[in-house]
Scaffold this active site. Structure first.
Site, PDB file in Angstrom:
ATOM      1  N   CYS A 128      15.473  -7.217  20.240  1.00  0.00           N
ATOM      2  CA  CYS A 128      14.251  -7.788  20.833  1.00  0.00           C
ATOM      3  C   CYS A 128      14.449  -9.221  21.330  1.00  0.00           C
ATOM      4  CB  CYS A 128      13.103  -7.725  19.836  1.00  0.00           C
ATOM      5  SG  CYS A 128      12.775  -6.064  19.253  1.00  0.00           S
ATOM      6  N   HIS A 172       8.179 -13.069  21.450  1.00  0.00           N
ATOM      7  CA  HIS A 172       8.364 -11.607  21.502  1.00  0.00           C
ATOM      8  C   HIS A 172       7.091 -10.958  20.959  1.00  0.00           C
ATOM      9  CE1 HIS A 172       9.572  -7.603  20.741  1.00  0.00           C
ATOM     10  NE2 HIS A 172       9.790  -7.757  19.451  1.00  0.00           N
ATOM     11  N   ASN A 197       4.977  -3.057  21.608  1.00  0.00           N
ATOM     12  CA  ASN A 197       6.225  -3.807  21.418  1.00  0.00           C
ATOM     13  C   ASN A 197       7.322  -3.137  22.247  1.00  0.00           C
ATOM     14  OD1 ASN A 197       8.734  -4.700  20.480  1.00  0.00           O
ATOM     15  ND2 ASN A 197       8.098  -4.808  18.344  1.00  0.00           N
TER      16      ASN A 197
HETATM   17  O1  UT7 Z   1      10.285  -6.095  17.175  1.00  0.00           O
HETATM   18  C1  UT7 Z   1      11.254  -6.277  16.175  1.00  0.00           C
HETATM   19  C2  UT7 Z   1      10.773  -7.164  15.086  1.00  0.00           C
HETATM   20  N1  UT7 Z   1       9.812  -6.450  14.286  1.00  0.00           N
HETATM   21  C3  UT7 Z   1       8.779  -7.080  13.726  1.00  0.00           C
HETATM   22  O2  UT7 Z   1       8.621  -8.259  13.899  1.00  0.00           O
HETATM   23  C4  UT7 Z   1       7.872  -6.244  12.830  1.00  0.00           C
HETATM   24  C5  UT7 Z   1       7.345  -7.050  11.665  1.00  0.00           C
HETATM   25  N2  UT7 Z   1       6.498  -6.268  10.791  1.00  0.00           N
HETATM   26  C6  UT7 Z   1       5.230  -5.899  11.116  1.00  0.00           C
HETATM   27  O3  UT7 Z   1       4.762  -6.206  12.189  1.00  0.00           O
HETATM   28  C7  UT7 Z   1       4.397  -5.210  10.067  1.00  0.00           C
HETATM   29  O4  UT7 Z   1       5.056  -5.265   8.835  1.00  0.00           O
HETATM   30  C8  UT7 Z   1       4.078  -3.714  10.403  1.00  0.00           C
HETATM   31  C9  UT7 Z   1       3.155  -3.663  11.604  1.00  0.00           C
HETATM   32  C10 UT7 Z   1       5.378  -2.975  10.690  1.00  0.00           C
HETATM   33  C11 UT7 Z   1       3.368  -3.042   9.214  1.00  0.00           C
HETATM   34  O5  UT7 Z   1       2.203  -3.806   8.868  1.00  0.00           O
HETATM   35  P1  UT7 Z   1       1.967  -4.277   7.368  1.00  0.00           P
HETATM   36  O6  UT7 Z   1       0.730  -5.050   7.393  1.00  0.00           O
HETATM   37  O7  UT7 Z   1       3.211  -4.975   6.896  1.00  0.00           O
HETATM   38  O8  UT7 Z   1       1.743  -2.891   6.634  1.00  0.00           O
HETATM   39  P2  UT7 Z   1       2.498  -2.293   5.367  1.00  0.00           P
HETATM   40  O9  UT7 Z   1       3.747  -1.627   5.793  1.00  0.00           O
HETATM   41  O10 UT7 Z   1       2.546  -3.299   4.274  1.00  0.00           O
HETATM   42  O11 UT7 Z   1       1.456  -1.182   4.931  1.00  0.00           O
HETATM   43  C12 UT7 Z   1       0.163  -1.524   4.381  1.00  0.00           C
HETATM   44  C13 UT7 Z   1      -0.591  -0.247   4.074  1.00  0.00           C
HETATM   45  C14 UT7 Z   1       0.208   0.753   3.244  1.00  0.00           C
HETATM   46  O12 UT7 Z   1      -0.725   1.457   2.423  1.00  0.00           O
HETATM   47  P3  UT7 Z   1      -0.912   1.079   0.874  1.00  0.00           P
HETATM   48  O13 UT7 Z   1       0.433   1.262   0.268  1.00  0.00           O
HETATM   49  O14 UT7 Z   1      -1.392  -0.336   0.866  1.00  0.00           O
HETATM   50  O15 UT7 Z   1      -1.939   2.077   0.434  1.00  0.00           O
HETATM   51  C15 UT7 Z   1       0.795   1.675   4.274  1.00  0.00           C
HETATM   52  O16 UT7 Z   1       1.068   2.957   3.742  1.00  0.00           O
HETATM   53  O17 UT7 Z   1      -0.912   0.432   5.288  1.00  0.00           O
HETATM   54  C16 UT7 Z   1      -0.338   1.747   5.279  1.00  0.00           C
HETATM   55  N3  UT7 Z   1       0.134   2.036   6.630  1.00  0.00           N
HETATM   56  C17 UT7 Z   1      -0.626   2.566   7.596  1.00  0.00           C
HETATM   57  N4  UT7 Z   1      -1.902   2.977   7.600  1.00  0.00           N
HETATM   58  C18 UT7 Z   1      -2.388   3.457   8.753  1.00  0.00           C
HETATM   59  C19 UT7 Z   1       1.370   1.790   7.141  1.00  0.00           C
HETATM   60  N5  UT7 Z   1       1.424   2.142   8.429  1.00  0.00           N
HETATM   61  C20 UT7 Z   1       0.195   2.624   8.731  1.00  0.00           C
HETATM   62  C21 UT7 Z   1      -0.367   3.148   9.901  1.00  0.00           C
HETATM   63  N6  UT7 Z   1      -1.669   3.546   9.869  1.00  0.00           N
HETATM   64  N7  UT7 Z   1       0.326   3.255  11.058  1.00  0.00           N
END
Ligand code: UT7
Length: 324
Positions: A122, A246, A280
Site C-alpha cells: 500500500c 493511504h 482500500n
Molecule cells: O491497507 C493496508 C494496511 N491495513 C490497515 O491499515 C488495516 C488496519 N486495521 C483496521 O483497519 C481494522 O483493524 C479492521 C478494519 C481490519 C478491523 O476493525 P477492528 O475495529 O480492529 O475490528 P476487530 O477485528 O477488532 O473486530 C471487532 C469485532 C469482533 O467481534 P467481537 O470479538 O468483539 O465480538 C469481530 O468479530 O467486530 C467483529 N467483526 C465484524 N463484525 C461485522 C470483524 N469484522 C467484522 C465485519 N462485520 N466485517
C-alpha cells in the site's frame, strides 16, 4: 582512471498531471452483508466505507493502469510518446511475467519506454513517486509515468469479512517531469520488518491481516513519519493544505490528521476521505484520492500536499508534493 559521463538531470521535479480509473461496478455494504456476516453500520463505524468498486472479470491491473495513465498524460498536456519511463506500483498481479509496466508502456503508446513494476504494497505509489522523481533529477529519465494499480478482488477471499469488506480495485497515476523548482520533496521511507507477519498471503492465494496490530501501528507510527517528510522538505505543519494518507481506514486517517494538527497543522487542512466511496485500493488509494479531490475542487493547483503510504512489509513512505 577513465571518467564516466553522467546525464545533466534537472534541479527539481514536479507532478505535471494526474488521473485515475475505477471499475464501474459499485458494491454497497448491504450487498456484502448478503454473502457474509457483516452489516452497513459496523463497516461505516469501524472502517468508514459506504461503498467500493469491484472490477469486472475483464478488468486487470494493466487495463486500469492504462486508463489512469492515459488520463494523467492528457492532464499533463503531453503525448504518450513523450513518456520515457513507466513505473507501476502493485502487489496484486497474479502472474508476475510479463511485468505490468512493459505492457502499460506498449498499450498507452509510450513505445520503447523503460518500465518496471515495484512492490511496496500500500506504500507503493509513494515509493514509485520518489523513484520517478529521483530519476528525473538525476537525468536517467525525463517524463516518468508513475502508477499505482490494484485488483485486490483477485487476492481476497470474497466471503472473508475481515478483508472482503475493506479492499477494492482501481488505479491512479501521475506524470513526473523536470522542474526548476522542487515540486516533489524528499521521501521519508522505511520498513517495520518485526511486523512482517501482520499482513501476509499464507496460502499464496488470499490476503490475511492482523487488523488490530496493523491498526495500532498505523495510528501511532505513521504520523511521526509524515512529520519527518515535512522536516526533510523544510515545510511546517501549518503549511500543509492537503493531507492524503493511504486510505486504509477512516479512523486511521483521522488519527493521523489529529496528530498533525496537534503539531501545528491547520484546522482547515483538507483531509482525504476517499475511502468512503472507494474502499482500500492499496497502492492506488493515494493517487485516486488526489484525483477525486482535484475533480471535486477540494485540491487546487499549487496546494501543498502531504502524502503518506503504509501497508504490508510493513512498509511506509511519504513526501510533500505541490499539486499540479
Ligand atoms: O491497507 C493496508 C494496511 N491495513 C490497515 O491499515 C488495516 C488496519 N486495521 C483496521 O483497519 C481494522 O483493524 C479492521 C478494519 C481490519 C478491523 O476493525 P477492528 O475495529 O480492529 O475490528 P476487530 O477485528 O477488532 O473486530 C471487532 C469485532 C469482533 O467481534 P467481537 O470479538 O468483539 O465480538 C469481530 O468479530 O467486530 C467483529 N467483526 C465484524 N463484525 C461485522 C470483524 N469484522 C467484522 C465485519 N462485520 N466485517
Amino acid at each position: 582512471m577513465i571518467e564516466l559521463r553522467l546525464p545533466k538531470g534537472s534541479p527539481g521535479s514536479r507532478i505535471l498531471g494526474i488521473g485515475s480509473s475505477q471499475p464501474e461496478r459499485v458494491v454497497t455494504n448491504d450487498e456484502l452483508s448478503k454473502i457474509m456476516d457483516t452489516n452497513d453500520e459496523w463497516i461505516r463505524e469501524r472502517v468508514g466505507i459506504a461503498e467500493r468498486r469491484f472490477a469486472a472479470p475483464e478488468d486487470t491491473v494493466v487495463s486500469m493502469a492504462v486508463d489512469a495513465g492515459a488520463k494523467a498524460i492528457a492532464a499533463s498536456g503531453l503525448n504518450p510518446s513523450d513518456v520515457d519511463t513507466v513505473l507501476v506500483a502493485n502487489c496484486t498481479t497474479t502472474v508476475p511475467i510479463p511485468n505490468a509496466a512493459a505492457q502499460v508502456a506498449e498499450l498507452i503508446g509510450a513505445k520503447a519506454a523503460g518500465g518496471f513494476d515495484l512492490n511496496a504494497a500500500c506504500a507503493g505509489f509513494c515509493y514509485a513517486l520518489a523513484a520517478g522523481s529521483d530519476m528525473v533529477r538525476c537525468g536517467s529519465a525525463e517524463k516518468v509515468l508513475v502508477i499505482g494499480a490494484e485488483k485486490l478482488t483477485d487476492v481476497v477471499d470474497p466471503v472473508d469479512r475481515s478483508t472482503a469488506i475493506i479492499f477494492a480495485d482501481g488505479a491512479g497515476a501521475a506524470v513526473v517531469g523536470p522542474s526548476d523548482d522542487t515540486g516533489i520533496g524528499p521521501v521519508a521511507w522505511g520498513t517495520a520488518g518485526d511486523l512482517v507477519e501482520t499482513i501476509t498471503m499464507p496460502n499464496g492465494k488470499h490476503i490475511y491481516q492482523e487488523g488490530q496490530s496493523v491498526f495500532r501501528w498505523a495510528t501511532t507510527k505513521i504520523a511521526p513519519i509524515a512529520m519527518r517528510a515535512l522536516e526533510l522538505a523544510g515545510v511546517q505543519p501549518s503549511d500543509v493544505d492537503v493531507l492524503i494518507p493511504h486510505q486504509a481506514n477512516l479512523r486511521i486517517v483521522e488519527a493521523i490528521a489529529k496528530r498533525l494538527r496537534k503539531a501545528g497543522a491547520r484546522e482547515d487542512m483538507v483531509v482525504a476521505d476517499d475511502i468512503v466511496t472507494s474502499g482500500n485500493t492499496s497502492s492506488a488509494s493515494i493517487p485516486i484520492a488526489m484525483d477525486h479531490m482535484r475533480a471535486a475542487g477540494r485540491v487546487h493547483s499549487g496546494d501543498v500536499a502531504l502524502l503518506i503510504g503504509f501497508g504490508a512489509g510493513l512498509s511506509y513512505a511519504g513526501q510533500v508534493v505541490i499539486c499540479p
